[in-house]
Design a protein around this motif. Structure first.
Motif, mmCIF file in Angstrom:
data_model
loop_
_atom_site.group_PDB
_atom_site.id
_atom_site.type_symbol
_atom_site.label_atom_id
_atom_site.label_comp_id
_atom_site.label_asym_id
_atom_site.label_seq_id
_atom_site.Cartn_x
_atom_site.Cartn_y
_atom_site.Cartn_z
ATOM 1 N N LYS A 19 0.826 -1.212 0.000
ATOM 2 C CA LYS A 19 0.000 0.000 0.000
ATOM 3 C C LYS A 19 0.859 1.259 0.000
ATOM 4 C CE LYS A 19 -3.917 -2.310 2.086
ATOM 5 N NZ LYS A 19 -4.724 -2.531 3.269
ATOM 6 N N ARG A 20 1.903 1.297 0.805
ATOM 7 C CA ARG A 20 2.799 2.463 0.816
ATOM 8 C C ARG A 20 3.474 2.637 -0.539
ATOM 9 N NH1 ARG A 20 4.913 0.950 6.422
ATOM 10 N NH2 ARG A 20 3.615 2.225 7.770
ATOM 11 N N LEU A 21 3.940 1.539 -1.097
ATOM 12 C CA LEU A 21 4.603 1.605 -2.396
ATOM 13 C C LEU A 21 3.634 2.051 -3.492
ATOM 14 C CD1 LEU A 21 6.814 -1.594 -2.117
ATOM 15 C CD2 LEU A 21 7.623 0.781 -2.185
ATOM 16 N N ALA A 22 2.387 1.599 -3.398
ATOM 17 C CA ALA A 22 1.383 2.002 -4.386
ATOM 18 C C ALA A 22 1.073 3.496 -4.272
ATOM 19 C CB ALA A 22 0.108 1.178 -4.210
ATOM 20 N N ARG A 41 -9.532 6.601 -4.096
ATOM 21 C CA ARG A 41 -10.384 6.108 -5.190
ATOM 22 C C ARG A 41 -9.563 5.371 -6.249
ATOM 23 N NH1 ARG A 41 -13.231 10.888 -4.301
ATOM 24 N NH2 ARG A 41 -12.090 12.022 -5.898
ATOM 25 N N LYS A 42 -8.392 5.910 -6.581
ATOM 26 C CA LYS A 42 -7.565 5.295 -7.623
ATOM 27 C C LYS A 42 -6.982 3.952 -7.193
ATOM 28 C CE LYS A 42 -6.362 9.547 -10.009
ATOM 29 N NZ LYS A 42 -5.304 10.423 -10.495
ATOM 30 N N LEU A 43 -6.761 3.776 -5.893
ATOM 31 C CA LEU A 43 -6.141 2.544 -5.408
ATOM 32 C C LEU A 43 -7.138 1.506 -4.892
ATOM 33 C CD1 LEU A 43 -2.963 3.895 -3.564
ATOM 34 C CD2 LEU A 43 -3.141 2.903 -5.864
ATOM 35 N N GLN A 44 -8.391 1.876 -4.761
ATOM 36 C CA GLN A 44 -9.391 0.936 -4.233
ATOM 37 C C GLN A 44 -9.483 -0.338 -5.063
ATOM 38 O OE1 GLN A 44 -13.012 3.271 -3.679
ATOM 39 N NE2 GLN A 44 -13.076 2.455 -1.606
ATOM 40 N N GLY A 45 -9.417 -0.234 -6.369
ATOM 41 C CA GLY A 45 -9.517 -1.410 -7.221
ATOM 42 C C GLY A 45 -8.317 -2.336 -7.092
ATOM 43 N N LYS A 46 -7.186 -1.770 -6.716
ATOM 44 C CA LYS A 46 -5.958 -2.558 -6.588
ATOM 45 C C LYS A 46 -5.927 -3.346 -5.279
ATOM 46 C CE LYS A 46 -1.004 -2.119 -7.134
ATOM 47 N NZ LYS A 46 0.097 -1.277 -7.560
ATOM 48 N N PHE A 47 -6.530 -2.772 -4.248
ATOM 49 C CA PHE A 47 -6.542 -3.411 -2.932
ATOM 50 C C PHE A 47 -7.984 -3.611 -2.507
ATOM 51 C CE2 PHE A 47 -2.638 -0.886 -3.095
ATOM 52 C CZ PHE A 47 -1.694 -1.849 -2.820
ATOM 53 N N GLY A 48 -8.323 -4.827 -2.173
ATOM 54 C CA GLY A 48 -9.687 -5.124 -1.754
ATOM 55 C C GLY A 48 -10.099 -4.359 -0.511
ATOM 56 N N ARG A 49 -9.176 -4.219 0.407
ATOM 57 C CA ARG A 49 -9.484 -3.547 1.671
ATOM 58 C C ARG A 49 -8.489 -2.411 1.881
ATOM 59 N NH1 ARG A 49 -10.325 -8.073 6.146
ATOM 60 N NH2 ARG A 49 -11.620 -6.491 7.074
ATOM 61 N N LEU A 50 -8.868 -1.253 1.420
ATOM 62 C CA LEU A 50 -8.053 -0.053 1.619
ATOM 63 C C LEU A 50 -8.970 1.042 2.133
ATOM 64 C CD1 LEU A 50 -5.353 1.502 1.301
ATOM 65 C CD2 LEU A 50 -6.135 2.126 -0.997
ATOM 66 N N GLY A 51 -8.785 1.384 3.393
ATOM 67 C CA GLY A 51 -9.618 2.413 3.990
ATOM 68 C C GLY A 51 -9.003 3.794 3.816
ATOM 69 N N LEU A 52 -9.854 4.793 3.770
ATOM 70 C CA LEU A 52 -9.386 6.168 3.663
ATOM 71 C C LEU A 52 -8.469 6.550 4.835
ATOM 72 C CD1 LEU A 52 -9.429 8.727 1.967
ATOM 73 C CD2 LEU A 52 -11.570 9.367 3.104
ATOM 74 N N PRO A 53 -8.758 6.111 6.072
ATOM 75 C CA PRO A 53 -7.839 6.415 7.174
ATOM 76 C C PRO A 53 -6.423 5.855 6.937
ATOM 77 C CG PRO A 53 -9.935 5.722 8.060
ATOM 78 C CD PRO A 53 -9.982 5.464 6.570
ATOM 79 N N THR A 54 -6.321 4.701 6.286
ATOM 80 C CA THR A 54 -5.014 4.114 5.970
ATOM 81 C C THR A 54 -4.260 5.014 5.002
ATOM 82 O OG1 THR A 54 -5.837 1.874 6.305
ATOM 83 C CG2 THR A 54 -3.849 2.099 4.968
ATOM 84 N N VAL A 55 -4.961 5.545 4.014
ATOM 85 C CA VAL A 55 -4.333 6.454 3.047
ATOM 86 C C VAL A 55 -3.842 7.703 3.766
ATOM 87 C CG1 VAL A 55 -4.728 7.895 1.003
ATOM 88 C CG2 VAL A 55 -5.656 5.573 1.097
ATOM 89 N N GLU A 60 0.607 11.034 5.804
ATOM 90 C CA GLU A 60 1.209 11.825 6.890
ATOM 91 C C GLU A 60 2.601 11.306 7.252
ATOM 92 O OE1 GLU A 60 0.499 14.745 8.513
ATOM 93 O OE2 GLU A 60 -0.866 14.896 6.827
ATOM 94 N N GLU A 61 2.762 9.986 7.300
ATOM 95 C CA GLU A 61 4.075 9.407 7.599
ATOM 96 C C GLU A 61 5.087 9.786 6.522
ATOM 97 O OE1 GLU A 61 2.798 5.325 9.993
ATOM 98 O OE2 GLU A 61 3.007 5.266 7.823
ATOM 99 N N LEU A 62 4.681 9.710 5.273
ATOM 100 C CA LEU A 62 5.581 10.039 4.160
ATOM 101 C C LEU A 62 5.906 11.533 4.120
ATOM 102 C CD1 LEU A 62 3.898 7.763 1.478
ATOM 103 C CD2 LEU A 62 6.117 7.373 2.590
ATOM 104 N N ALA A 63 4.912 12.365 4.416
ATOM 105 C CA ALA A 63 5.143 13.814 4.432
ATOM 106 C C ALA A 63 6.030 14.213 5.612
ATOM 107 C CB ALA A 63 3.814 14.560 4.486
ATOM 108 N N SER A 64 5.812 13.602 6.765
ATOM 109 C CA SER A 64 6.642 13.901 7.945
ATOM 110 C C SER A 64 8.102 13.553 7.692
ATOM 111 C CB SER A 64 6.140 13.131 9.163
ATOM 112 O OG SER A 64 4.867 13.577 9.533
#
Length: 142
Positions: A19-22, A41-55, A60-64
């Protein structure tokens, strides 16, 4: 690019999860800033279970860690942008087409001379219309 993303995550002591790499790959492919909802929205089809909070959490981790840049739009919406430029710089943000340009200038030294305290960090973002969007606006009757 995959190896660079893995190295960036390793440098932040984060696991190189799919997910991070995607998220990183998607941002690297974009030529403009993107909202967390658009990424989701763009990654939902790639991952069956991807919640908005995960994104949001991953962004935030990547920006920090400085791997991606935050863009604060005048509408107060938070966007993200992958900037491969690793030296200290700032950004010009086109609020019409979402294009991001590097500004290889920082006036912080001059600003710091006029501050009585110690500057620990700073954020400079210049918002406006790029040349193309500015020219398009001239032809529009206001």
């Amino acid at each position: 690019m995959y190896d660079q993303h893995c190295q960036a995550l390793k440098g932040l002591k984060l696991k190189a999860t799919p997910k991070r790499l995607a998220i990183l790959s998607l941002l690297a492919e974009e030529s403009a800033y993107v909202s967390p909802e658009e990424i989701w929205r763009k990654l939902q089809g790639k991952f069956g279970r991807l919640g908005l909070p995960t994104v949001y959490r991953n962004l935030e981790e990547l920006a920090s860690g400085g791997v991606i840049s935050k863009v604060i739009h005048p509408n107060r919406q938070l966007y993200y942008y992958f900037c491969p430029n690793r030296h200290h710089h700032h950004h010009f943000i086109c609020i019409a087409c979402r294009k991001v340009e590097d500004i290889d200038f920082c006036g912080m030294d001059e600003i710091a001379k006029n501050i009585s305290g110690t500057v620990l960090s700073h954020i400079v973002q210049v918002n406006g219309l790029c040349h193309t969007c500015s020219n398009q606006q001239e032809g529009v009757a206001l």
